[in-house]
Motif scaffolding. Sequence first.
Motif, mmCIF file in Angstrom:
data_model
loop_
_atom_site.group_PDB
_atom_site.id
_atom_site.type_symbol
_atom_site.label_atom_id
_atom_site.label_comp_id
_atom_site.label_asym_id
_atom_site.label_seq_id
_atom_site.Cartn_x
_atom_site.Cartn_y
_atom_site.Cartn_z
ATOM 1 N N VAL A 50 15.677 4.102 -33.046
ATOM 2 C CA VAL A 50 15.234 2.639 -32.381
ATOM 3 C C VAL A 50 13.644 2.570 -32.920
ATOM 4 O O VAL A 50 13.067 1.496 -32.746
ATOM 5 C CB VAL A 50 15.063 2.474 -31.008
ATOM 6 C CG1 VAL A 50 16.612 2.265 -30.564
ATOM 7 C CG2 VAL A 50 14.788 3.711 -30.262
ATOM 8 N N GLY B 146 12.129 -2.568 -29.874
ATOM 9 C CA GLY B 146 11.723 -1.362 -29.559
ATOM 10 C C GLY B 146 10.213 -1.171 -28.978
ATOM 11 O O GLY B 146 9.745 -0.150 -28.696
ATOM 12 N N LYS B 147 9.958 -2.175 -28.441
ATOM 13 C CA LYS B 147 8.520 -2.334 -27.841
ATOM 14 C C LYS B 147 8.353 -1.586 -26.542
ATOM 15 O O LYS B 147 7.408 -0.712 -26.351
ATOM 16 C CB LYS B 147 7.885 -3.726 -27.677
ATOM 17 C CG LYS B 147 8.014 -4.502 -28.867
ATOM 18 C CD LYS B 147 7.739 -6.300 -28.383
ATOM 19 C CE LYS B 147 8.668 -6.771 -27.583
ATOM 20 N NZ LYS B 147 10.039 -7.071 -27.956
HETATM 21 N N1 LIG Z 1 18.516 4.450 -22.672
HETATM 22 C C1 LIG Z 1 18.608 3.486 -23.799
HETATM 23 N N2 LIG Z 1 19.851 3.956 -24.491
HETATM 24 C C2 LIG Z 1 20.630 3.474 -25.661
HETATM 25 N N3 LIG Z 1 19.933 2.384 -26.310
HETATM 26 C C3 LIG Z 1 18.789 1.801 -25.682
HETATM 27 C C4 LIG Z 1 18.192 2.523 -24.351
HETATM 28 N N4 LIG Z 1 17.155 1.804 -24.317
HETATM 29 C C5 LIG Z 1 16.893 1.017 -25.141
HETATM 30 N N5 LIG Z 1 17.749 1.084 -25.878
HETATM 31 C C6 LIG Z 1 18.060 0.169 -27.267
HETATM 32 O O1 LIG Z 1 16.990 0.334 -28.020
HETATM 33 C C7 LIG Z 1 16.465 -0.844 -28.612
HETATM 34 C C8 LIG Z 1 15.085 -1.013 -28.202
HETATM 35 O O2 LIG Z 1 14.907 -1.296 -26.875
HETATM 36 P P1 LIG Z 1 13.435 -1.921 -26.143
HETATM 37 O O3 LIG Z 1 13.912 -1.715 -24.835
HETATM 38 O O4 LIG Z 1 12.558 -0.878 -26.565
HETATM 39 O O5 LIG Z 1 13.299 -3.299 -26.711
HETATM 40 P P2 LIG Z 1 12.222 -4.265 -26.454
HETATM 41 O O6 LIG Z 1 11.266 -4.541 -27.590
HETATM 42 O O7 LIG Z 1 11.290 -4.008 -25.290
HETATM 43 O O8 LIG Z 1 12.666 -5.509 -25.956
HETATM 44 P P3 LIG Z 1 12.504 -6.745 -25.107
HETATM 45 O O9 LIG Z 1 11.497 -7.504 -25.613
HETATM 46 O O10 LIG Z 1 13.969 -7.480 -24.598
HETATM 47 O O11 LIG Z 1 11.911 -5.992 -23.480
HETATM 48 C C9 LIG Z 1 17.592 -1.887 -28.147
HETATM 49 O O12 LIG Z 1 18.407 -2.216 -29.070
HETATM 50 C C10 LIG Z 1 18.144 -1.425 -26.844
HETATM 51 O O13 LIG Z 1 19.377 -1.848 -26.751
#
Ligand SMILES: Nc1ncnc2c1ncn2[C@@H]1O[C@H](COP(=O)(O)OP(=O)(O)OP(=O)(O)O)[C@@H](O)[C@H]1O
Length: 227
Positions: free
Chosen positions: A25, A48-49
Motif C-alpha cells: 500500500v 494510502g494516506k
Molecule cells: N488493515 C488493513 N488490512 C488490509 N488492507 C488495508 C488495511 N487498512 C487499509 N488497507 C488498504 O490499504 C489501502 C490504503 O488505505 P488507506 O486507509 O491508507 O487509504 P486512504 O488514502 O486513507 O483513503 P481514504 O481517503 O478513503 O481515507 C486501501 O486499499 C485499503 O483497502
Amino acid sequence: MMEAKMVLEVEKVNKYFHDPVTIQVLKDVSLSVAQGEFVSITGKSGCGKSTLLYILSTMDTDYEGELRIDGEATRMATPARLAAIRNEKIGFVFQFHYLLTEFSVLHNVMLPGLKLGKKSKAEVEHRAMELLRELEIGDHALKGANQISGGQKQRVAIARAMINDPHIIMGDEPTGNLDSRNSEIVFEIFQRIAQEHKRSLLVVTHDEDFAKRTDRIIEMDDGRVVS
Ligand SMILES: Nc1ncnc2c1ncn2[C@@H]1O[C@H](COP(=O)(O)OP(=O)(O)OP(=O)(O)O)[C@@H](O)[C@H]1O
Ligand SMILES: [Mg+2]
C-alpha cells in the motif's frame, strides 16, 4: 539563509498488508516537513494516506524504511520511547475522533497534558479552556463528550491535539465533518500555529480549497508520492 530544521523525515517507506492477500500500500514514500511548515496531503480514497499517517505518527511500526521525528531515528526506539515521542512531540486529529465519552469535553482536552505531567493541573486546565474558546466551543467545556455535535467533537479533538504544544500536528481529514465557517476557523488556527508558533502541520484533506492555501501539497496516487 539558514537551512530549515526538519521536524519529520521519512525515507523510502514501504508498507504491506497481508490479509487476505499481500498488497503493497505504500511504495518508496519519502518526504519531509520543516519547522513551521503547513503541508497538506491529497489523493484518491484508498491511495494510502491514512496508512502513511499511522506510520508517521509512530503508531504503526510494521513497515520498511526510515522515520525521524525532530531528528531522532525511531526505528530502534523502545515502545516506551515511542510513546514519549508521541505524547511530547506529536499531536493527532484522526479521521474518526476518539473522545472518551465518560469524561467531559474539558477533561478530554486536558488528558494528554496531565499524562505528560510537565504542568500543574490548573495550568493544563487554563490552557485547555483557552483552546476551547479559540475553537468557539468554550461554552460546551463541561458537557459530556457525547453531548455535543460531530463538528464540535472534531474541534475538541483539535484542541486535545494542541494541548502539549507539539512540534507537529498530524490530521486525517480534521475538517471533514465541519461546515465552511468552522473549517475556516480551523484553517486559521493551523496557519497561526505554523506562522506564529513555528509548529508544523501535516494534514490529509479532500478539500481542494483548504489544500491550495497550505504552504505545500503532497499528492499521493496508489501508494506513491507523485508530486
Ligand atoms: N488493515 C488493513 N488490512 C488490509 N488492507 C488495508 C488495511 N487498512 C487499509 N488497507 C488498504 O490499504 C489501502 C490504503 O488505505 P488507506 O486507509 O491508507 O487509504 P486512504 O488514502 O486513507 O483513503 P481514504 O481517503 O478513503 O481515507 C486501501 O486499499 C485499503 O483497502
Ligand atoms: Mg484515510
